[in-house]
Motif scaffolding. Structure first.
Motif, PDB file in Angstrom:
ATOM      1  N   GLY A 180       9.721 -30.593  -9.740  1.00  0.00           N
ATOM      2  CA  GLY A 180       9.252 -31.808 -10.386  1.00  0.00           C
ATOM      3  C   GLY A 180       8.471 -31.545 -11.653  1.00  0.00           C
ATOM      4  N   ILE A 181       8.844 -30.494 -12.395  1.00  0.00           N
ATOM      5  CA  ILE A 181       8.187 -30.172 -13.653  1.00  0.00           C
ATOM      6  C   ILE A 181       9.253 -30.023 -14.735  1.00  0.00           C
ATOM      7  N   THR A 182       8.825 -29.974 -15.998  1.00  0.00           N
ATOM      8  CA  THR A 182       9.790 -29.896 -17.095  1.00  0.00           C
ATOM      9  C   THR A 182      10.380 -28.486 -17.190  1.00  0.00           C
ATOM     10  N   GLU A 183      11.542 -28.408 -17.826  1.00  0.00           N
ATOM     11  CA  GLU A 183      12.178 -27.112 -18.022  1.00  0.00           C
ATOM     12  C   GLU A 183      11.301 -26.217 -18.899  1.00  0.00           C
ATOM     13  N   LYS A 184      10.620 -26.820 -19.878  1.00  0.00           N
ATOM     14  CA  LYS A 184       9.719 -26.039 -20.730  1.00  0.00           C
ATOM     15  C   LYS A 184       8.578 -25.438 -19.916  1.00  0.00           C
ATOM     16  N   SER A 185       8.049 -26.208 -18.966  1.00  0.00           N
ATOM     17  CA  SER A 185       6.981 -25.690 -18.098  1.00  0.00           C
ATOM     18  C   SER A 185       7.492 -24.526 -17.259  1.00  0.00           C
ATOM     19  N   VAL A 186       8.728 -24.657 -16.779  1.00  0.00           N
ATOM     20  CA  VAL A 186       9.325 -23.560 -16.011  1.00  0.00           C
ATOM     21  C   VAL A 186       9.403 -22.304 -16.858  1.00  0.00           C
ATOM     22  N   GLN A 187       9.877 -22.444 -18.113  1.00  0.00           N
ATOM     23  CA  GLN A 187       9.998 -21.281 -18.990  1.00  0.00           C
ATOM     24  C   GLN A 187       8.640 -20.649 -19.242  1.00  0.00           C
ATOM     25  N   ASN A 188       7.604 -21.469 -19.371  1.00  0.00           N
ATOM     26  CA  ASN A 188       6.254 -20.927 -19.554  1.00  0.00           C
ATOM     27  C   ASN A 188       5.835 -20.104 -18.331  1.00  0.00           C
ATOM     28  N   HIS A 189       6.129 -20.614 -17.141  1.00  0.00           N
ATOM     29  CA  HIS A 189       5.792 -19.881 -15.914  1.00  0.00           C
ATOM     30  C   HIS A 189       6.610 -18.591 -15.819  1.00  0.00           C
ATOM     31  N   VAL A 190       7.879 -18.665 -16.202  1.00  0.00           N
ATOM     32  CA  VAL A 190       8.742 -17.481 -16.168  1.00  0.00           C
ATOM     33  C   VAL A 190       8.199 -16.417 -17.123  1.00  0.00           C
ATOM     34  N   ASN A 191       7.832 -16.818 -18.329  1.00  0.00           N
ATOM     35  CA  ASN A 191       7.308 -15.868 -19.304  1.00  0.00           C
ATOM     36  C   ASN A 191       6.018 -15.209 -18.798  1.00  0.00           C
ATOM     37  N   ALA A 192       5.140 -16.011 -18.212  1.00  0.00           N
ATOM     38  CA  ALA A 192       3.884 -15.474 -17.671  1.00  0.00           C
ATOM     39  C   ALA A 192       4.167 -14.528 -16.510  1.00  0.00           C
ATOM     40  N   MET A 193       5.151 -14.872 -15.682  1.00  0.00           N
ATOM     41  CA  MET A 193       5.524 -14.029 -14.553  1.00  0.00           C
ATOM     42  C   MET A 193       6.096 -12.698 -15.033  1.00  0.00           C
TER      43      MET A 193
END
Length: 223
Positions: A180-193
């Protein structure tokens, strides 16, 4: 080859149990964008029928009556470097993916026959393996926890959740829809991970594959 909506993704099934093989063949045959090109019960028959240019992804049991599915997969991949391989097993044998030779380590998936795998999970895993992703069984991933002191243990709860969904073969859009979050938010989490795990943007290596294998390597059963 990938499934681009017009060219069917060619799938082969290598499974020695006739009923289960038939069920897989039936499920995949009626899925839009997939075409079952072979359904066989032995490693020898698979090696004989699966030739370069004939198949994009193979679903195979690890335990075959005349051989080992992983060894067969390695042989097939060296003949067909872009072949996706989805392993099936009645046991939790995901760790076997960590022992794959480096030259064929990408594009493998693992699903357990006993984890109530849904049709959606099966089809998603086939499509993901066919484009070089490493796909792990989502039900089994739900039963593991990061090992103390590992880099995976340093991830935030949300980053770890994103990593598990990524390792299940979901795209960023699919992860966003699930959480339930935006694709951009997912990419931010992926980059941080990736930063926490020390995964760089080496064009020779798929970072999503590396991340999935790190998750497998640095987790263990709950309790």
């Amino acid at each position: 080859m990938t499934d681009n909506g017009t060219t069917p993704l060619r799938v082969a099934v290598v499974e020695d149990q006739p009923l289960f093989r038939s069920m897989l063949e039936h499920t995949l045959s009626r899925t839009a964008g997939l075409q079952v090109v072979a359904a066989v019960g032995t490693a020898a028959e698979a090696a004989r029928r699966l030739r370069p240019g004939t198949v994009d992804c193979v679903i195979m049991d690890i335990d075959l009556p005349d051989g080992n599915g992983i060894a067969l997969g390695v042989t097939l991949r060296r003949k067909m470097p872009e072949l996706g391989i989805l392993l099936l097993s009645a046991h939790d044998a995901m760790d076997l993916l960590l022992d794959l030779p480096a030259d064929v380590a990408a594009g493998w998936g693992y699903l357990s026959k006993t984890s109530s795998t849904s049709e959606e999970v099966l089809v998603n895993a086939v499509r993901a393996a066919a484009v070089g992703k490493t796909v792990l069984d989502p039900q089994l991933l739900a039963r593991v926890t990061p090992r103390a002191g590992s880099d995976v243990a340093r991830l935030t709860d949300r980053q770890y959740e994103v990593l598990r969904l990524l390792a299940s073969g979901l795209s960023n859009a699919g992860i966003g829809e699930r959480l339930g979050i935006t694709e951009k938010s997912v990419q931010n989490h992926v980059n941080a991970m990736y930063a926490t795990l020390g995964i760089d943007a080496d064009p020779q290596r798929n970072p999503r594959v590396t991340a999935a294998l790190r998750l497998l390597e640095e987790t263990g059963p709950v309790g």
